[in-house]
Design a protein around this motif. Structure first.
Motif, PDB file in Angstrom:
ATOM      1  N   UNK A  43       9.826  -7.812  -7.885  1.00  0.00           N
ATOM      2  CA  UNK A  43      10.917  -8.651  -7.396  1.00  0.00           C
ATOM      3  C   UNK A  43      11.865  -7.843  -6.511  1.00  0.00           C
ATOM      4  N   UNK A  44      12.176  -6.614  -6.933  1.00  0.00           N
ATOM      5  CA  UNK A  44      13.048  -5.761  -6.123  1.00  0.00           C
ATOM      6  C   UNK A  44      12.392  -5.447  -4.782  1.00  0.00           C
ATOM      7  N   UNK A  61      12.040  -4.856   0.350  1.00  0.00           N
ATOM      8  CA  UNK A  61      10.946  -4.274   1.135  1.00  0.00           C
ATOM      9  C   UNK A  61      11.094  -2.759   1.224  1.00  0.00           C
ATOM     10  N   UNK A  62      11.516  -2.109   0.153  1.00  0.00           N
ATOM     11  CA  UNK A  62      11.761  -0.671   0.153  1.00  0.00           C
ATOM     12  C   UNK A  62      11.249  -0.039  -1.137  1.00  0.00           C
ATOM     13  N   UNK A  63      10.335   0.957  -1.014  1.00  0.00           N
ATOM     14  CA  UNK A  63       9.882   1.696  -2.194  1.00  0.00           C
ATOM     15  C   UNK A  63      11.003   2.544  -2.781  1.00  0.00           C
ATOM     16  N   UNK A  90      15.163   1.439  -9.510  1.00  0.00           N
ATOM     17  CA  UNK A  90      15.038   0.724 -10.783  1.00  0.00           C
ATOM     18  C   UNK A  90      14.954   1.734 -11.925  1.00  0.00           C
ATOM     19  N   UNK A  91      14.173   2.793 -11.702  1.00  0.00           N
ATOM     20  CA  UNK A  91      14.077   3.838 -12.716  1.00  0.00           C
ATOM     21  C   UNK A  91      15.376   4.583 -12.898  1.00  0.00           C
ATOM     22  N   UNK A  92      16.058   4.881 -11.802  1.00  0.00           N
ATOM     23  CA  UNK A  92      17.325   5.610 -11.901  1.00  0.00           C
ATOM     24  C   UNK A  92      18.389   4.788 -12.614  1.00  0.00           C
ATOM     25  N   UNK A  93      18.395   3.475 -12.387  1.00  0.00           N
ATOM     26  CA  UNK A  93      19.406   2.612 -12.998  1.00  0.00           C
ATOM     27  C   UNK A  93      19.341   2.662 -14.520  1.00  0.00           C
ATOM     28  N   UNK A  94      18.135   2.800 -15.050  1.00  0.00           N
ATOM     29  CA  UNK A  94      18.000   2.833 -16.499  1.00  0.00           C
ATOM     30  C   UNK A  94      18.102   4.212 -17.100  1.00  0.00           C
TER      31      UNK A  94
END
Length: 439
Positions: free
Chosen positions: A63-64, A69-71, A77-81
């Motif tokens: 979804x992100x 449109x960016x890896x 997403x990983x950093x946020x958690x």
């Protein structure tokens, strides 16, 4: 038997069947821990909830990626958690040593479920907000850190110590079954209209079975010798690890493996570039290998040189990931990632078993807190590393180079620490008089 007393064909068939049965008993997964009812319910509930959790784990980065449109943003997403996971994983481990672990597991599980519902609601409202998704992921990671610390510390209290390796093999295998089924379902859902909403809704529904298993647990109060949960007890746990190289290296090698060789942040882009968006098989591949290794992993608990075996498994993981990054056929990439997943299952069982048997019960909650931070935080750092490296270089350089660095770094580090490299599973656990004074 024939009339002259010589063995007949039936005896020959029986003699051939006995070695086959013996081979199966030696190599098939040990199901003895399932005779313990609380553990059996935990495995069933956790396995079912893992299917739903993997739906969310696939839906969020896809979804992100669709929104941005960016890896690199997928890596975020990983950093946020990561920060909530570190803080609440460590503090949750300290709490698990100080209060009833069943109560802690119930409260933190409810928080995890509420965050999944939040992801569902933002999708239904079509908010299209990456920052909101990242905020929900951060909150979910915090609750997950506390719940996992409590759950890992519970296992040695409901399962005899001699069955802990078999229980860990069973837990990881059942969880990986969910990680196979979940991504395959998610890979279909996320290509459909309203697919993200379906994924989050199914996750929330399936999680109720895990909640039932947690409710049915017996009370698991502290043994009375644990200090109050707080910064001092967290620091005591970290000092305990730093003073025991075997424990410290079990964390170090996993951090190296996940930070350098976890390629999942690259899956959406690689699938889009090479395989017309077929992302589901990639997310399921590592878990497929882990399931196969677990089902044939009766031998894992019989290995004594666990330091050497743990290192070897991670080297295989890194090399298999590196070669998978060069594959241009989807089936070949999935096969190689499955090999990596089999090695990861073996390393995970040894790391968890070392923690649960080497450290005394008064320290297990804090050990599991650090374990959760490393196991779940390492891949999140790996997501950031993979996404950032791919943005600066290319997807292939990020994927392949990370796998090769992992294999080399782990082998060098493990050989440099003699006590870890020579660690014997029959080595006696730490004696209470070696604990920090506040414990």
């Amino acid at each position: 038997m024939t009339q002259d007393g010589t063995p007949g064909p039936e005896a020959a068939l029986e003699s051939e069947a006995e070695p086959e049965a013996g081979w199966l008993r030696r190599h098939a997964i040990d199901t003895a821990p399932l005779r313990i009812a609380p553990f059996r319910r935990q495995v069933m509930g956790q396995g079912t909830s893992f299917i739903g959790a993997m739906l969310t784990a696939v839906a969020v980065p896809v979804q992100v990626y669709q929104l941005s449109r960016s890896s690199l943003q997928v890596g975020l997403v990983g950093l946020a958690g990561l920060i909530p996971l570190v803080v609440f994983g460590l503090y949750g481990g300290a709490i698990a040593d100080a209060i009833d672990r069943r109560t802690l597991l119930l409260i933190s599980s409810l928080g995890t479920w509420a965050c999944t519902v939040g992801l569902l609601l933002q999708t239904l409202a079509d908010l299209r907000s990456v920052p909101l998704i990242l905020a929900l992921v951060a909150a979910q990671s915090g609750f997950f850190g506390v719940a996992s610390s409590a759950r890992g510390a519970i296992i040695p209290r409901i399962v005899p110590l001699e069955l802990v390796p078999a229980a860990n093999t069973m837990t990881f295998t059942v969880g990986n079954v969910g990680q196979v089924i979940g991504p395959l379902i998610a890979g279909v859902l996320v290509t459909r209209q309203h697919g993200f909403a379906y994924a989050y809704a199914v996750d929330a529904a399936l999680f109720t079975l895990a909640m039932y298993a947690n409710v049915r647990l017996p009370r698991i109060p502290p043994d009375g010798s644990s200090p109050r949960a707080g910064l001092r007890s967290v620091l005591d746990g970290l000092r305990f690890i730093s003073g025991h190289p075997v424990l410290l290296m079990s964390f170090v090698v996993d951090i190296v493996a996940m930070v350098f060789a976890m390629p999942r942040a690259l899956y959406p882009q690689v699938a889009d570039d090479r395989w017309h968006g077929q992302v589901g098989p990639l997310y399921a591949a590592i878990a497929i290998g882990s399931v196969l290794a677990g089902l044939s992993g009766g031998w894992i608990a019989r290995v004594r040189r666990q330091g050497v075996s743990l290192t070897s498994a991670i080297v295989v993981w890194g090399l298999a990931v590196a070669v998978a990054g060069l594959a241009h056929q989807l089936w070949l990439a999935v096969l190689l990632l499955a090999v990596a997943g089999a090695a990861d299952l073996v390393s995970a069982v040894y790391r968890q078993t070392i923690l649960q048997t080497y450290a005394p019960d008064v320290m297990r909650g804090r050990m599991q807190g650090v374990f959760v931070v490393v196991v779940a935080g390492g891949p999140r750092l790996g997501d950031l590393r993979a996404g950032a490296t791919a943005s600066l270089t290319s997807v292939t350089v990020s994927w392949v180079g990370g796998g090769l660095l992992c294999a080399g770094a782990v082998l060098i580090a493990a050989r440099a620490v003699r006590s870890f490299w020579q660690y014997d599973a029959h080595q006696p656990p730490v004696e209470p008089d070696s604990l920090p004074s506040s414990a």
